[in-house]
Write an enzyme that holds these catalytic residues in place. Structure first.
Site, short mmCIF file in Angstrom:
data_model
loop_
_atom_site.label_atom_id
_atom_site.label_comp_id
_atom_site.label_asym_id
_atom_site.label_seq_id
_atom_site.Cartn_x
_atom_site.Cartn_y
_atom_site.Cartn_z
N ASP D 10 -22.76 39.99 24.01
CA ASP D 10 -21.65 40.32 23.13
C ASP D 10 -21.84 39.24 21.84
OD1 ASP D 10 -20.91 40.91 25.91
OD2 ASP D 10 -18.74 40.62 25.50
N GLU D 41 -18.69 43.89 20.66
CA GLU D 41 -17.27 43.92 20.75
C GLU D 41 -16.61 42.94 20.08
OE1 GLU D 41 -15.17 43.91 24.33
OE2 GLU D 41 -16.00 41.97 24.89
N ASN D 42 -17.04 41.68 19.96
CA ASN D 42 -16.44 40.47 19.10
C ASN D 42 -17.16 40.33 18.04
OD1 ASN D 42 -16.93 39.71 22.52
ND2 ASN D 42 -14.96 39.94 21.93
N ASN D 69 -13.92 46.17 26.14
CA ASN D 69 -12.50 45.84 25.96
C ASN D 69 -11.86 45.72 24.60
OD1 ASN D 69 -13.67 43.45 26.87
ND2 ASN D 69 -11.66 42.77 26.82
N HIS D 70 -12.74 45.11 23.70
CA HIS D 70 -12.42 44.55 22.34
C HIS D 70 -12.56 45.61 21.39
CE1 HIS D 70 -10.68 40.86 23.18
NE2 HIS D 70 -11.57 40.28 23.79
N HIS D 153 -19.58 46.40 31.12
CA HIS D 153 -18.74 45.35 30.60
C HIS D 153 -17.72 44.96 31.71
CE1 HIS D 153 -17.62 43.23 26.92
NE2 HIS D 153 -16.55 43.37 27.36
N HIS D 178 -19.44 40.41 28.82
CA HIS D 178 -18.06 40.31 29.01
C HIS D 178 -17.63 38.75 29.32
CE1 HIS D 178 -13.58 40.76 29.21
NE2 HIS D 178 -13.59 40.32 30.41
N HIS D 180 -19.30 36.23 28.68
CA HIS D 180 -20.13 35.59 27.73
C HIS D 180 -20.81 34.33 28.13
CE1 HIS D 180 -17.16 36.97 24.12
NE2 HIS D 180 -17.62 37.96 25.04
FE LIG Z 1 -16.89 39.76 24.84
FE LIG Z 2 -15.08 41.83 26.65
#
Ligand SMILES: [Fe+2]
Ligand SMILES: [Fe+2]
Ligand SMILES: [Fe+2]
Ligand SMILES: [Fe+2]
Ligand SMILES: [Fe+2]
Ligand SMILES: [Fe+2]
Ligand SMILES: [Fe+2]
Ligand SMILES: [Fe+2]
Lengths: 261, 261, 261, 261
Positions: D10, D41-42, D69-70, D153, D178, D180
């Site tokens: 990520d 995603e981030n 998810n993001h 994830h 996910h 991190h």
């Molecule tokens: Fe993330």
């Molecule tokens: Fe995530």
């Protein structure tokens, strides 16, 4: 012609069964009920169902038993799930599992009633989408009948109301179970679907959602995994009477029942 | 002598406020209410409270505003939490936060009423134990008065019923909020405490717990973080009327209200 | 002078105990360890601890046993929690529960080491705030010694890293447990605190976090409450060696260990 | 012949992007990487992706961007999900949503690599079963190539390890994202699948999973919905190098990378 369905909420342990065996026949006769559906996921001491207890439920006048997350608690029910078509478990578990989530049943008068059992996902398990599962299953059931009752076993009020609106006009009723507390929001939606967020449980009312108060409180106070015990006192039957137009399948009346004896 | 309290459930957006401004005075007069308490956590378009909206709530006849998890949504309310003693937030947030969770208020007739706002933990945030917080806060309030209402803002029916039994005999009433659906289990417990699992919300009833159906459904169907919008149609006031014996603080009557206009 | 601590992650069942009994003495001697602390919450077939198993852990060279959410699984451990000061459970459970969450222990060389066991709240239970609990408990332990190890038993990486930074400079090390997978982010923070998000478990590595693969997979695939069984093959010891300056309590070196035999 | 894939965890905000733009080319050249896949995603200030940021990621040498998810946080990415085949989102969202969860990409040497992006359900959303989704999607991808990388994830270590074993022998690698935080459990499973529970994030390491410490701590301490801000200091690239046998698709080497500069 009209049809009257009685749907009884989660039967919790011996107290719940006693409320049923003692009084179901009276309720059925008083309301001229054509078919009785009841959620039995907590009938065996709060955790699932056994063969003898399932027989007891049928013997006291229940025609169809639905269930929920607790259906898997007693291993002995698993073979019965496959062979007893009057017992349902939520349909949106993964494919290939024992049992089924829908059925079509006949009243004494020969009217067919479809029943569909689904489980919610908010604050619960990782199941298949109940909304999409409903699309498929309701289509199938409607081949057989336009009179369809959905037991939506779910925690969150939002998910339950959403499914009610989603199925409005496609089923006769969406009735919630699982929280064990009857809600006061019964309504007939615009498309003719009777809806109630939760029908409440049948069992001891002098209790924490059917369980003995002391252990339940100790659990909250200590955060230790205290075993809950089903409570015995003050049994109550919680149910809903649905009046349905036979031809259209529309709900024309929805009446909540909380009967103490 | 008796005292009558009106407790109004989560006010959701403009529809909820309209139900209040149009009809609260009528309800108060009809039931001869001495003090009005209302949960305002969703009053500002579903998310928290602002200063002007808080004023609007007081102006329409609410004496005390409680809240819940959404109280922090609008940053501008935070300084007001400290200076407006008629606004409460759940008491069991960590020490040192803005605002307070209890207050003692006087009716026009000079009777003191304690109000305590707590938030549940099951399926919610990591807050301090609401049971132990209640022990402490109720003891304090009882120095001032034996008439005490607890707004327990919580998701799980089990946690709410457990707190009801836990505080039975120590407070006049434990009334649940947060699920936005009124439950039908009002009861006066053995020790004289009035209890209701959830009073339900005040706002649009043609909606998913107060929010527009389309967005709510889209959210469940897509699992995308769709923004919910407060619904406008068909406002309803959900509340409970508590009749309380002034001397003992015991609840002698509990009556649910769902008023559409 | 320096001090060397060995902290061993969640010991899972017989495989975990075997890794310890066979090899702990070798690791201790090779790294010249002064004190061995190990998390034993899963030592009894994956669920909690019993008296005999606790003795087995002490016998193989562990000086202090910490634990976590599973500590309550076997009822027989509960009286032992009160009388065995070398056994800790998370300190931030409600007051009044059996056992304790901190202790001060002496190395063979007479150096005092404080140990503090805490449990997280994100995705876990409704416990007291681990951050505020730490404030209090660390202050107390620092009366006795500046050498302090915190076992933070938590799920979320964010909560664990946050506690690490929060206690930086106040304790010698914050080491995470509970996820059963060792992380690779060992670091000495600016204030001298050694940190590792999770030390990982000691048990079978040919397994799903220590449990037999077949049952674990079946559980995910079916969403039925399949009972997990501890796996036996391929035991591994997961631990961290902390080198600490005796005078300041600062961590000067942090080294992860994953030892297969 | 062998193939070398680099999978980057990520990418969190500007710090993460900077780690990539400054150093990805060096890593690629040093490890002789044939294809670079990265979870983005981030990338846009911690929340989702925008068009310009996606371009920035491609420009610095990333061939395929996965997500989680993001991905839905920034609305402007939604049309891009449909037209940019090098951008994936988890495949097990409901059917009909924008975007896709798998793709087949070609290395400069003309070798085809399948990538599959899935999201877990434990402690996360109500998505379709990632295990059954994988069955279907992997079968499809294997029509095109036997070299397949899965970005799973997910939050729970158990769900991630379970999917690794489930897909062992069917894909070249299952790499988690996910949490991190990079885990230290890289392994080549019995069937030849490279596995790592989490590759960790690329972004500021002097931070709480990439976010500024002060706000993250304040959030845990207050339980108020404090907005998290992406941290800037001390960027690190977290990744994994997978060496894969071209003919069989088996992973022959798996090497974790945490590169600070
Ligand atoms: Fe993330
Ligand atoms: Fe995530
Ligand atoms: Fe139930
Ligand atoms: Fe249930
Ligand atoms: Fe709320
Ligand atoms: Fe609310
Ligand atoms: Fe564990
Ligand atoms: Fe644990």
């Amino acid at each position: 012609m009209i049809l009257k369905l009685l749907f009884v909420g989660d039967i919790v342990g011996r107290a719940g069964r006693k409320a049923l065996t003692d009084h179901l026949k009276g309720v059925v006769s008083h309301h001229q009920i054509d078919l009785v559906i009841a959620n039995g996921e907590n009938a065996a001491a709060g955790y699932g169902l056994t063969g003898p207890i399932l027989k007891e439920l049928f013997a006291c006048g229940i025609d169809v038993v639905t269930s929920g997350n607790h259906i898997w608690d007693k291993k002995e029910i698993i073979p019965i799930l496959d062979r007893e078509h009057r017992l349902l478990r939520p349909a949106n578990y993964p494919p290939g599992l024992p049992g089924r989530g829908t059925g079509v049943y006949e009243t004494a008068g020969g009217i067919r009633v479809g029943v569909c059992n689904l489980e919610g996902r908010v604050f619960m398990k990782g199941l298949d989408c109940p909304f999409r599962a409903a699309d498929l299953l309701i289509d199938e059931l409607r081949q057989a009948t336009s009179i369809i009752l959905v037991d939506f076993h779910a925690e969150a009020t939002s998910e339950k109301q959403a499914l009610g609106y989603y199925l409005d006009g496609r089923v006769s009723a969406v009735i919630g179970t699982h929280t064990h507390v009857q809600t006061a929001d019964e309504v007939i939606l615009a498309g003719g679907t009777g809806f109630l967020t939760d029908v409440g449980m049948s069992g001891s009312q002098d209790a924490v959602i059917g369980n003995e108060k002391d252990a339940a409180l100790e659990r909250f106070l200590s955060q230790m995994p205290i075993r809950l015990e089903v409570a015995k006192n003050d049994p109550q039957l919680s149910a809903v009477v649905l009046t349905i137009d036979e031809d259209s399948g529309r709900c024309t009346q929805i009446e909540r029942i909380q009967a103490r004896f």
